[in-house]
Enzyme design. Sequence first.
Site, PDB file in Angstrom:
ATOM      1  N   CYS A  62       3.743  -4.581   6.437  1.00  0.00           N
ATOM      2  CA  CYS A  62       3.307  -4.412   5.046  1.00  0.00           C
ATOM      3  C   CYS A  62       4.482  -3.987   4.168  1.00  0.00           C
ATOM      4  CB  CYS A  62       2.204  -3.355   4.972  1.00  0.00           C
ATOM      5  SG  CYS A  62       0.650  -3.879   5.732  1.00  0.00           S
ATOM      6  N   HIS A 106       0.819  -1.217   0.000  1.00  0.00           N
ATOM      7  CA  HIS A 106       0.000   0.000   0.000  1.00  0.00           C
ATOM      8  C   HIS A 106       0.847   1.259   0.000  1.00  0.00           C
ATOM      9  CE1 HIS A 106       0.493   1.035   4.347  1.00  0.00           C
ATOM     10  NE2 HIS A 106       0.461  -0.268   4.570  1.00  0.00           N
TER      11      HIS A 106
END
Length: 179
Positions: free
Chosen positions: A154, A138
């Site tokens: 992430c 992301h």
Amino acid sequence: MSSDLLQPITHKLDSLEIKQTARILHVSIAKQRMRGFQNGRLWREFVVSTGKKPPSCVENSFGTPTGLHRIAEKHGGSSKLGAVLRSRIDSGELYWELPEEEQEKNLVTTRILWLEGLEPGHNQGGDRDTYNRYVYIHGTNHEDRIGEPASGGCVLLRNREMIELFDFAEIGDLVLIEL
């Protein structure tokens, strides 16, 4: 040259008896880089940020999970650059408009590619499940940290590059994350 770069990926696919997809992403935690391949050729290389904690597939470790994954879901396709996504939904906020204390957090911005582990017992199932850990690729509100470990597990990209990757990638594409 691309075939040399793809060798670790094809070796992993062969060992797991998984068919190669047209598009493949390869994340190097050590180099803080992600390479995108299309039809066996290098398409693009990105500087990324992975977890601040050591790589780990274990729940609550906050480490980036290793191994073979696939893109399970895509979210935020119509969101503005810098949009804050909460629970994968565009909040209507842009990160630079938030109060300073909120901007200090590592926010999920612009687009999400939600990963699902493909290796039972390693990154799939039980307390080692990438998908259940909500591990994404992301955008981030801390683009100045890209290139160094900075996330809670992430894989982070600059927001403009996240849009580019989101438009390139498809659900089902393979993602190999290695040390």
